[in-house]
Write a protein that holds these residues in place. Structure first.
Motif, PDB file in Angstrom:
ATOM      1  N   SER A  31      29.113  44.457  36.124  1.00 16.07           N
ATOM      2  CA  SER A  31      30.426  45.061  35.828  1.00 16.07           C
ATOM      3  C   SER A  31      30.564  46.481  36.378  1.00 16.07           C
ATOM      4  O   SER A  31      31.663  46.914  36.702  1.00 16.07           O
ATOM      5  CB  SER A  31      30.696  45.039  34.327  1.00 16.07           C
ATOM      6  N   PRO A  37      39.409  46.475  36.983  1.00 15.08           N
ATOM      7  CA  PRO A  37      39.294  45.690  35.752  1.00 15.08           C
ATOM      8  C   PRO A  37      40.384  44.630  35.587  1.00 15.08           C
ATOM      9  O   PRO A  37      40.135  43.572  35.030  1.00 15.08           O
ATOM     10  CB  PRO A  37      39.389  46.732  34.642  1.00 15.08           C
ATOM     11  N   THR A  38      41.580  44.892  36.097  1.00 11.34           N
ATOM     12  CA  THR A  38      42.655  43.905  35.947  1.00 11.34           C
ATOM     13  C   THR A  38      42.368  42.642  36.750  1.00 11.34           C
ATOM     14  O   THR A  38      42.766  41.558  36.348  1.00 11.34           O
ATOM     15  CB  THR A  38      44.013  44.493  36.371  1.00 11.34           C
ATOM     16  N   LYS A  41      39.702  40.127  34.859  1.00 10.35           N
ATOM     17  CA  LYS A  41      40.031  39.451  33.601  1.00 10.35           C
ATOM     18  C   LYS A  41      41.117  38.413  33.835  1.00 10.35           C
ATOM     19  O   LYS A  41      42.083  38.657  34.561  1.00 10.35           O
ATOM     20  CB  LYS A  41      40.516  40.464  32.568  1.00 10.35           C
ATOM     21  N   THR A  42      40.945  37.277  33.170  1.00 10.01           N
ATOM     22  CA  THR A  42      41.946  36.236  33.277  1.00 10.01           C
ATOM     23  C   THR A  42      43.235  36.667  32.578  1.00 10.01           C
ATOM     24  O   THR A  42      43.203  37.455  31.634  1.00 10.01           O
ATOM     25  CB  THR A  42      41.423  34.900  32.697  1.00 10.01           C
ATOM     26  N   SER A  43      44.341  36.175  33.077  1.00 12.46           N
ATOM     27  CA  SER A  43      45.634  36.439  32.449  1.00 12.46           C
ATOM     28  C   SER A  43      46.530  35.237  32.707  1.00 12.46           C
ATOM     29  O   SER A  43      46.223  34.386  33.545  1.00 12.46           O
ATOM     30  CB  SER A  43      46.258  37.726  32.991  1.00 12.46           C
ATOM     31  N   LYS A  48      41.551  31.754  39.251  1.00 15.60           N
ATOM     32  CA  LYS A  48      40.231  32.324  39.517  1.00 15.60           C
ATOM     33  C   LYS A  48      39.838  32.036  40.961  1.00 15.60           C
ATOM     34  O   LYS A  48      39.898  30.904  41.420  1.00 15.60           O
ATOM     35  CB  LYS A  48      39.186  31.746  38.566  1.00 15.60           C
ATOM     36  N   TYR A  85      40.716  37.279  39.464  1.00 11.98           N
ATOM     37  CA  TYR A  85      41.847  36.488  39.000  1.00 11.98           C
ATOM     38  C   TYR A  85      43.109  37.027  39.652  1.00 11.98           C
ATOM     39  O   TYR A  85      43.453  38.197  39.484  1.00 11.98           O
ATOM     40  CB  TYR A  85      41.942  36.552  37.470  1.00 11.98           C
TER      41      TYR A  85
END
Length: 129
Positions: A31, A37-38, A41-43, A48, A85
Motif C-alpha cells: 500500500s 487511494p481512490t 478501492k472498489t466503488s 477491477k 478500479y
C-alpha cells in the motif's frame, strides 16, 4: 572457443529478458507504493483491472510506475500485481521506469473484456493472455 562465445551471448540475452508471472504467483504491491487511494478501492460501477509486472532482470533495478490518465497510480516491482478500479469510460494506462518516460499508452474502455495486463521489460503494458 567457437562454442563458448554463442553460449555466452545466449546467456546474456536470457538474463535480460522478462517472463510473464501468473497472477496466482504474483505478490501484491504494498500500500505504501500505491499513490492514488481512490483507484485502489472498489466503488459502485467500477471495474477491477489487474496489472502484473513480469519477472526477470531487465529493468529490475527500478520500480515501474503505472499511470492512469496521466496520474501516478503505483510503483510496481518485479513479480508484483497492483489492482485498480476504474469507473466506466475511456482511461489511458501507461507504465515506465520511475522518473523516466513511459512506454506506449494503452486506452481502456470500461467496461472492458480485458481485465488483466502485464508490464513487460519494465516499460510495455500488454494484455495478459
Amino acid at each position: 572457443m567457437r562454442r563458448v562465445v554463442p553460449l555466452i551471448a545466449l546467456t546474456a540475452l536470457a538474463a535480460c529478458s522478462t517472463s510473464p508471472v501468473p497472477l496466482s504467483r504474483a505478490t501484491s504491491t504494498p500500500s505504501e507504493r500505491i499513490f492514488s487511494p481512490t483507484l485502489a478501492k472498489t466503488s459502485d460501477g467500477a471495474q477491477k483491472i489487474t496489472i502484473v509486472r513480469d519477472s526477470g532482470l531487465k529493468g529490475s533495478a527500478f520500480y515501474t510506475t503505472v499511470y492512469v490518465d496521466g496520474v501516478r497510480a503505483a510503483d510496481v516491482d518485479t513479480s508484483e500485481a497492483v489492482r485498480i478500479y476504474l469507473q466506466p469510460g475511456v482511461h489511458i494506462l501507461s507504465a515506465g521506469p520511475r522518473g523516466m518516460s513511459t512506454g506506449p499508452s494503452v486506452p481502456v474502455t470500461v467496461p472492458s473484456a480485458t481485465t488483466q495486463y502485464r508490464i513487460s521489460e519494465g516499460l510495455f503494458l500488454l494484455p495478459a493472455e
